[in-house]
Design an enzyme around this catalytic site. Structure first.
Site, PDB file in Angstrom:
ATOM      1  N   PRO A  16       0.849  -1.196   0.000  1.00 34.55           N
ATOM      2  CA  PRO A  16       0.000   0.000   0.000  1.00 34.55           C
ATOM      3  C   PRO A  16       0.882   1.243   0.000  1.00 34.55           C
ATOM      4  O   PRO A  16       1.812   1.352   0.793  1.00 34.55           O
ATOM      5  CB  PRO A  16      -0.782  -0.119   1.320  1.00 34.55           C
ATOM      6  CG  PRO A  16       0.055  -0.996   2.190  1.00 34.55           C
ATOM      7  CD  PRO A  16       0.808  -1.913   1.277  1.00 34.55           C
ATOM      8  N   GLN A  69      -6.392  -1.459   3.284  1.00 36.70           N
ATOM      9  CA  GLN A  69      -5.590  -1.073   4.444  1.00 36.70           C
ATOM     10  C   GLN A  69      -6.272   0.065   5.193  1.00 36.70           C
ATOM     11  O   GLN A  69      -6.622   1.095   4.595  1.00 36.70           O
ATOM     12  CB  GLN A  69      -4.172  -0.633   4.068  1.00 36.70           C
ATOM     13  CG  GLN A  69      -3.344  -0.389   5.339  1.00 36.70           C
ATOM     14  CD  GLN A  69      -1.949   0.117   5.098  1.00 36.70           C
ATOM     15  OE1 GLN A  69      -1.767   1.246   4.651  1.00 36.70           O
ATOM     16  NE2 GLN A  69      -0.946  -0.694   5.431  1.00 36.70           N
ATOM     17  N   CYS A  99       3.127   3.538   9.204  1.00 43.25           N
ATOM     18  CA  CYS A  99       3.303   4.858   8.603  1.00 43.25           C
ATOM     19  C   CYS A  99       3.822   5.847   9.646  1.00 43.25           C
ATOM     20  O   CYS A  99       3.235   5.985  10.719  1.00 43.25           O
ATOM     21  CB  CYS A  99       1.976   5.356   8.020  1.00 43.25           C
ATOM     22  SG  CYS A  99       2.122   6.962   7.210  1.00 43.25           S
ATOM     23  N   LYS A 138       0.377  -4.591   9.106  1.00 45.43           N
ATOM     24  CA  LYS A 138       1.651  -4.182   8.506  1.00 45.43           C
ATOM     25  C   LYS A 138       2.342  -3.257   9.490  1.00 45.43           C
ATOM     26  O   LYS A 138       1.737  -2.291   9.973  1.00 45.43           O
ATOM     27  CB  LYS A 138       1.432  -3.474   7.167  1.00 45.43           C
ATOM     28  CG  LYS A 138       2.739  -3.132   6.440  1.00 45.43           C
ATOM     29  CD  LYS A 138       2.480  -2.602   5.034  1.00 45.43           C
ATOM     30  CE  LYS A 138       3.797  -2.451   4.259  1.00 45.43           C
ATOM     31  NZ  LYS A 138       4.603  -1.316   4.733  1.00 45.43           N
ATOM     32  N   HIS A 170       7.768  -4.350   7.567  1.00 48.88           N
ATOM     33  CA  HIS A 170       8.672  -3.413   6.909  1.00 48.88           C
ATOM     34  C   HIS A 170       9.936  -3.381   7.757  1.00 48.88           C
ATOM     35  O   HIS A 170       9.928  -2.885   8.883  1.00 48.88           O
ATOM     36  CB  HIS A 170       8.040  -2.028   6.812  1.00 48.88           C
ATOM     37  CG  HIS A 170       8.857  -1.051   6.015  1.00 48.88           C
ATOM     38  ND1 HIS A 170       8.345   0.125   5.521  1.00 48.88           N
ATOM     39  CD2 HIS A 170      10.165  -1.071   5.626  1.00 48.88           C
ATOM     40  CE1 HIS A 170       9.292   0.775   4.866  1.00 48.88           C
ATOM     41  NE2 HIS A 170      10.402   0.070   4.928  1.00 48.88           N
ATOM     42  N   GLY A 211      10.425  -3.776   2.143  1.00 47.12           N
ATOM     43  CA  GLY A 211      11.430  -2.739   2.312  1.00 47.12           C
ATOM     44  C   GLY A 211      12.659  -2.947   1.446  1.00 47.12           C
ATOM     45  O   GLY A 211      13.389  -3.927   1.620  1.00 47.12           O
ATOM     46  N   GLY A 232       7.254  -2.576  -3.014  1.00 39.24           N
ATOM     47  CA  GLY A 232       6.610  -1.269  -3.070  1.00 39.24           C
ATOM     48  C   GLY A 232       7.018  -0.446  -4.270  1.00 39.24           C
ATOM     49  O   GLY A 232       6.547  -0.651  -5.382  1.00 39.24           O
ATOM     50  N   ARG A 233       7.956   0.477  -4.068  1.00 44.11           N
ATOM     51  CA  ARG A 233       8.288   1.461  -5.098  1.00 44.11           C
ATOM     52  C   ARG A 233       8.799   0.829  -6.390  1.00 44.11           C
ATOM     53  O   ARG A 233       8.550   1.345  -7.475  1.00 44.11           O
ATOM     54  CB  ARG A 233       9.318   2.452  -4.547  1.00 44.11           C
ATOM     55  CG  ARG A 233       8.724   3.449  -3.549  1.00 44.11           C
ATOM     56  CD  ARG A 233       9.809   4.198  -2.807  1.00 44.11           C
ATOM     57  NE  ARG A 233      10.470   3.320  -1.848  1.00 44.11           N
ATOM     58  CZ  ARG A 233      11.614   3.608  -1.243  1.00 44.11           C
ATOM     59  NH1 ARG A 233      12.251   4.732  -1.541  1.00 44.11           N
ATOM     60  NH2 ARG A 233      12.152   2.771  -0.372  1.00 44.11           N
TER      61      ARG A 233
END
Length: 344
Positions: A16, A69, A99, A138, A170, A211, A232-233
């Protein structure tokens, strides 16, 4: 009948990501991988309690399997939000305990919740009691300069007793002071071994790691130690990587999709979205700008799809302009590419 154990639904997922993994992005990603689990952006319980439920929870049927999420800390609101998520058809409800942003901290949720495992456990139990779909968490491996493995071990232990059996880790600390959210994804060191240790200490739980993961080889490496990997990215910026995942990690048939086909399907989706609710094509196109990453003509192709001057045009016309650059590059000789001259 095969004696092979079933693969975990959490074997591979796309993380997410705020402002990125909206329903249009997830539709695009689903064209590239049919099996990989997709996650929404974080949706706060407050947004669902006091805002437009449809705006926050609407998604395309093609996105399954897809997880919602949530961000929040109040058990009653989390239960109500989870129930909404199940009613809208999500396959999983995930609680954000990772986050680090100031806005999230002011709302008393996200990574700061790791300091209050009993509160998280209350919220998880309320959600587990409210829905029949899996409730997952998460989280980070620690907050601020707390680097003790015991911290994350005790967090997972406490929350698992409330009925959560899936934890996406993460593998960085979240520094709640002094770092921006972007810096929090890059500065605290990655310590995958803590996620691996969680799997050894809690073999009955599903443990995934997240991560800094950028290659299929890295995914292979992590899957030797944990049950799942969340990317992710890299999935967002270099999405073509995902076309290898169904065959490599899920044992499915190899993908035969082409970039041209994906782009054409996305244009049709832009037209559909506009017909349904007036959604502008550029709100969708931004998510596919990495489609031709590394190929000749990709820069000019991206420039067309992100050119604000073209916003009044219908997406099929923009597609034709972008495609023209790709075709032109495909017909350039290596010598002309070096000199910058286009050959006939």
């Amino acid at each position: 009948m095969s004696s092979e154990p079933a693969l975990s639904p959490w074997r591979l997922s796309v993380a997410p990501m705020m402002d990125w993994t909206d329903r249009h992005c997830r539709y695009f990603h689903r064209l590239l991988t049919k099996k990989t689990l997709l996650y929404t952006e974080m949706v706060t319980t407050g947004a669902l309690m006091h805002g437009s439920v449809q705006r926050h929870l609407r998604f395309n049927e093609e996105e399954h399997p897809v997880a919602l999420q949530l961000g929040g800390s109040d058990a009653v609101e989390l239960a109500a939000a989870a129930k909404l998520g199940e009613q809208w058809g999500y396959d999983e409800i995930n609680l954000n305990c990772g986050c680090p942003s100031d806005r999230v901290q002011r709302g008393a949720f996200g990574a700061c919740l790791m300091a209050e495992p009993a509160l998280v456990a209350d919220g998880v139990k309320a959600m587990v009691d409210a829905v029949s779909v899996p409730v997952t968490v998460k989280h980070r491996i620690g907050i601020d300069k707390t680097e003790s493995y015991a911290f994350v071990r005790d967090f997972v232990g406490t929350v698992s007793e409330a009925g959560c059996s899936v934890f996406m880790v993460h593998a960085r600390n979240a520094w709640l002071q002094g770092l921006s959210p972007k810096e929090n994804r890059e500065v605290p060191p990655l310590r995958y071994e803590l996620a691996y240790q969680l799997k050894r200490d809690f073999p009955q739980l599903t443990i995934g790691v997240n991560g800094g993961i950028t290659t299929n080889e890295q995914i292979d490496m992590h899957l030797a130690h944990v049950d799942g990997v969340m990317v992710g990215r890299e999935a967002y910026h270099h999405p073509w990587l995902m076309t290898s995942w169904d065959a490599r990690f899920w044992g499915a048939a190899a993908s035969e999709v082409t970039r041209d086909e994906v782009e054409e399907w996305m244009v049709a989706y832009m037209e559909r979205a506009h017909a349904e609710d007036g959604c502008p094509w550029y709100a969708i196109a931004r998510h596919m700008l990495g489609l031709r990453h590394g190929l000749r003509g990709a820069r000019l192709w991206r420039q067309v799809w992100s050119d604000h001057r073209l916003k009044p045009l219908p997406p099929r016309e923009v597609w034709a302009l972008a495609r023209a650059h790709v075709v032109a590059e495909e017909h350039r000789s290596p010598e002309s590419v070096a000199s910058g001259v286009v050959t006939a």
